[in-house]
Design a protein around this motif. Structure first.
Motif, PDB file in Angstrom:
ATOM      1  N   THR A 117     -12.488   7.513   8.173  1.00  0.00           N
ATOM      2  CA  THR A 117     -13.336   7.149   7.035  1.00  0.00           C
ATOM      3  C   THR A 117     -13.609   5.643   7.067  1.00  0.00           C
ATOM      4  OG1 THR A 117     -11.548   6.537   5.525  1.00  0.00           O
ATOM      5  CG2 THR A 117     -12.124   8.884   5.609  1.00  0.00           C
ATOM      6  N   ARG A 137     -13.103  -1.097   5.778  1.00  0.00           N
ATOM      7  CA  ARG A 137     -12.891  -1.928   4.587  1.00  0.00           C
ATOM      8  C   ARG A 137     -11.660  -2.811   4.732  1.00  0.00           C
ATOM      9  NH1 ARG A 137     -15.535   0.587  -0.318  1.00  0.00           N
ATOM     10  NH2 ARG A 137     -16.227   2.657   0.287  1.00  0.00           N
ATOM     11  N   TYR A 149       0.846  -1.199   0.000  1.00  0.00           N
ATOM     12  CA  TYR A 149       0.000   0.000   0.000  1.00  0.00           C
ATOM     13  C   TYR A 149       0.881   1.250   0.000  1.00  0.00           C
ATOM     14  CZ  TYR A 149      -3.192   3.646   1.612  1.00  0.00           C
ATOM     15  OH  TYR A 149      -3.915   4.807   1.713  1.00  0.00           O
TER      16      TYR A 149
HETATM   17  N1  LIG Z   1      -8.467   7.131   5.639  1.00  0.00           N
HETATM   18  C1  LIG Z   1      -7.163   7.268   5.788  1.00  0.00           C
HETATM   19  O1  LIG Z   1      -6.612   7.184   6.902  1.00  0.00           O
HETATM   20  C2  LIG Z   1      -6.312   7.558   4.580  1.00  0.00           C
HETATM   21  C3  LIG Z   1      -4.979   7.972   4.820  1.00  0.00           C
HETATM   22  C4  LIG Z   1      -4.173   8.257   3.728  1.00  0.00           C
HETATM   23  C5  LIG Z   1      -4.676   8.137   2.447  1.00  0.00           C
HETATM   24  N2  LIG Z   1      -5.963   7.732   2.256  1.00  0.00           N
HETATM   25  C6  LIG Z   1      -6.446   7.636   0.867  1.00  0.00           C
HETATM   26  O2  LIG Z   1      -7.578   8.446   0.732  1.00  0.00           O
HETATM   27  C7  LIG Z   1      -8.348   7.981  -0.374  1.00  0.00           C
HETATM   28  C8  LIG Z   1      -9.811   7.942   0.020  1.00  0.00           C
HETATM   29  O3  LIG Z   1      -9.980   6.961   1.019  1.00  0.00           O
HETATM   30  P1  LIG Z   1     -10.961   7.158   2.256  1.00  0.00           P
HETATM   31  O4  LIG Z   1     -10.137   7.185   3.462  1.00  0.00           O
HETATM   32  O5  LIG Z   1     -11.905   8.245   2.002  1.00  0.00           O
HETATM   33  O6  LIG Z   1     -11.672   5.733   2.261  1.00  0.00           O
HETATM   34  P2  LIG Z   1     -13.148   5.285   1.826  1.00  0.00           P
HETATM   35  O7  LIG Z   1     -14.153   6.012   2.652  1.00  0.00           O
HETATM   36  O8  LIG Z   1     -13.110   3.804   1.868  1.00  0.00           O
HETATM   37  O9  LIG Z   1     -13.270   5.797   0.333  1.00  0.00           O
HETATM   38  C9  LIG Z   1     -12.746   5.098  -0.766  1.00  0.00           C
HETATM   39  C10 LIG Z   1     -13.489   5.539  -1.999  1.00  0.00           C
HETATM   40  O10 LIG Z   1     -12.960   4.854  -3.137  1.00  0.00           O
HETATM   41  C11 LIG Z   1     -14.042   4.269  -3.860  1.00  0.00           C
HETATM   42  N3  LIG Z   1     -13.633   3.032  -4.509  1.00  0.00           N
HETATM   43  C12 LIG Z   1     -13.126   1.924  -3.911  1.00  0.00           C
HETATM   44  N4  LIG Z   1     -12.898   0.984  -4.828  1.00  0.00           N
HETATM   45  C13 LIG Z   1     -13.281   1.498  -6.028  1.00  0.00           C
HETATM   46  C14 LIG Z   1     -13.289   1.010  -7.357  1.00  0.00           C
HETATM   47  N5  LIG Z   1     -12.882  -0.237  -7.640  1.00  0.00           N
HETATM   48  N6  LIG Z   1     -13.740   1.827  -8.348  1.00  0.00           N
HETATM   49  C15 LIG Z   1     -14.175   3.067  -8.071  1.00  0.00           C
HETATM   50  N7  LIG Z   1     -14.167   3.603  -6.835  1.00  0.00           N
HETATM   51  C16 LIG Z   1     -13.724   2.823  -5.821  1.00  0.00           C
HETATM   52  C17 LIG Z   1     -15.111   3.987  -2.799  1.00  0.00           C
HETATM   53  O11 LIG Z   1     -16.419   3.972  -3.365  1.00  0.00           O
HETATM   54  P3  LIG Z   1     -17.263   2.648  -3.779  1.00  0.00           P
HETATM   55  O12 LIG Z   1     -17.070   1.641  -2.708  1.00  0.00           O
HETATM   56  O13 LIG Z   1     -18.643   3.207  -3.922  1.00  0.00           O
HETATM   57  O14 LIG Z   1     -16.693   2.247  -5.094  1.00  0.00           O
HETATM   58  C18 LIG Z   1     -14.972   5.231  -1.921  1.00  0.00           C
HETATM   59  O15 LIG Z   1     -15.721   6.289  -2.467  1.00  0.00           O
HETATM   60  C19 LIG Z   1      -7.761   6.628  -0.774  1.00  0.00           C
HETATM   61  O16 LIG Z   1      -6.962   6.800  -1.930  1.00  0.00           O
HETATM   62  C20 LIG Z   1      -6.899   6.256   0.431  1.00  0.00           C
HETATM   63  O17 LIG Z   1      -5.827   5.433   0.050  1.00  0.00           O
HETATM   64  C21 LIG Z   1      -6.796   7.439   3.288  1.00  0.00           C
END
Ligand SMILES: NC(=O)c1ccc[n+]([C@@H]2O[C@H](COP(=O)([O-])OP(=O)(O)OC[C@H]3O[C@@H](n4cnc5c(N)ncnc54)[C@H](OP(=O)(O)O)[C@@H]3O)[C@@H](O)[C@H]2O)c1
Length: 264
Positions: free
Chosen positions: A189, A194, A154
């Motif tokens: 989030t 997940r 990751y």
């Molecule tokens: N949360 C953290 O601590 C954190 C920290 C650093 C970076 N990030 C990054 O932030 C970004 C957003 O994550 P989040 O934290 O907001 O998590 P999240 O709530 O799980 O959001 C992930 C989003 O990606 C979409 N998604 C997942 N698989 C997909 C697919 N195959 N095709 C299209 N859309 C897809 C999901 O929608 P559907 O399920 O409706 O497709 C959801 O809208 C990610 O890139 C993650 O790596 C998160």
């Protein structure tokens, strides 16, 4: 109603950080195109945001790991005349330590975090360069800088996002295309649900709310940052790290190996 500031396409807009981007970009007057798999959640968000802000919101349900769906969104990005901003936020985390996650999860992670993000970034960068304006925001992660502290695959996928963004910013910055990499720390989030991880195990002072994260990321964008680390208190720490990296530059390619290897 706010003044229209062009269309923004947000991937991963059905939850978490992407949903916060959709809200805040609408408040800034952007019409929206929302992309994720969950059509019901996207539609509900679109209806509410449209009603509350008056911007136009289109919904494009797509699985960005599917080549056909990715091609359709890529073509949309390439041809949508009013598109001013692409936010690549869709991303997938691991299930525990590197060797505990199944191989097919890593295939999906590469497809989403790397392949889809690069495909959409290039489509937007080409269109924006032709037009002479446009902005691409790529959501990376703080673990891009600390692969030793999280699942290696990751972290590597997020290091790819950081390097792609920094490299492309240098390549196309002169053509009116702006790029920003956003490096969130732990953000509250569905990401953790997940991945099966328990966010309750993480100290509360390390966890940022998605609204605050996106507000800081947009402030960083307004300030012209190529890399935004919303949690980092002192920007001088990042600048020192970047300065050290660039100091390596003149010595990273020489005809002879370094003397310390004792090869004469
Ligand atoms: N949360 C953290 O601590 C954190 C920290 C650093 C970076 N990030 C990054 O932030 C970004 C957003 O994550 P989040 O934290 O907001 O998590 P999240 O709530 O799980 O959001 C992930 C989003 O990606 C979409 N998604 C997942 N698989 C997909 C697919 N195959 N095709 C299209 N859309 C897809 C999901 O929608 P559907 O399920 O409706 O497709 C959801 O809208 C990610 O890139 C993650 O790596 C998160």
């Amino acid at each position: 109603m706010t003044q229209n500031t062009g269309t923004a396409l947000v991937t991963g807009a059905s939850s978490g950080i992407g949903a916060a981007y959709a809200e805040q970009l609408a408040a800034r007057g952007h019409d929206l195109i929302l992309v994720a798999r969950d059509a019901v959640r996207l539609r509900a968000a679109a209806d509410r945001i449209g009603r509350e802000t008056g911007v136009s919101v289109e919904v494009l349900p797509a699985d960005l790991t599917s080549p056909a769906d990715l091609a359709a969104i890529r073509d949309h990005v390439a041809t949508e005349a009013g598109l001013q901003l692409l936010v690549n936020c869709a991303g997938l985390g691991p299930l525990g330590p590197s060797l505990d996650s199944p191989a097919d999860l890593y295939d999906g992670m590469l497809d989403l975090n790397v392949r889809a993000l690069q495909t959409l970034t290039f489509a937007a960068a080409r269109a924006f360069a032709e037009r002479g304006s446009g902005t691409i925001v790529n959501v990376s992660s703080a673990v891009a800088l600390l692969p030793e502290r999280f699942n290696a695959a990751y972290a590597a996928s997020k290091a790819f996002v950081l390097a792609l963004t920094q490299g492309l910013a240098a390549e196309v910055g002169g053509k009116g295309v702006r790029l920003q990499a956003v490096l969130p720390g732990v953000t509250r989030t569905a990401f953790f649900d997940r991945t099966g991880a328990d966010i309750g195990q993480i100290p509360a002072e390390m966890i940022m709310e998605p609204d605050a994260l996106v507000a800081a990321a947009l402030a960083g964008l307004d300030a012209g940052e190529v890399v935004t680390i919303p949690s980092l208190p002192d920007i001088a720490d990042w600048q020192a790290s970047e300065a050290a990296r660039f100091r390596l530059g003149p010595n990273l390619s020489h005809r002879v190996p370094a003397a310390r290897y004792g090869l004469g």
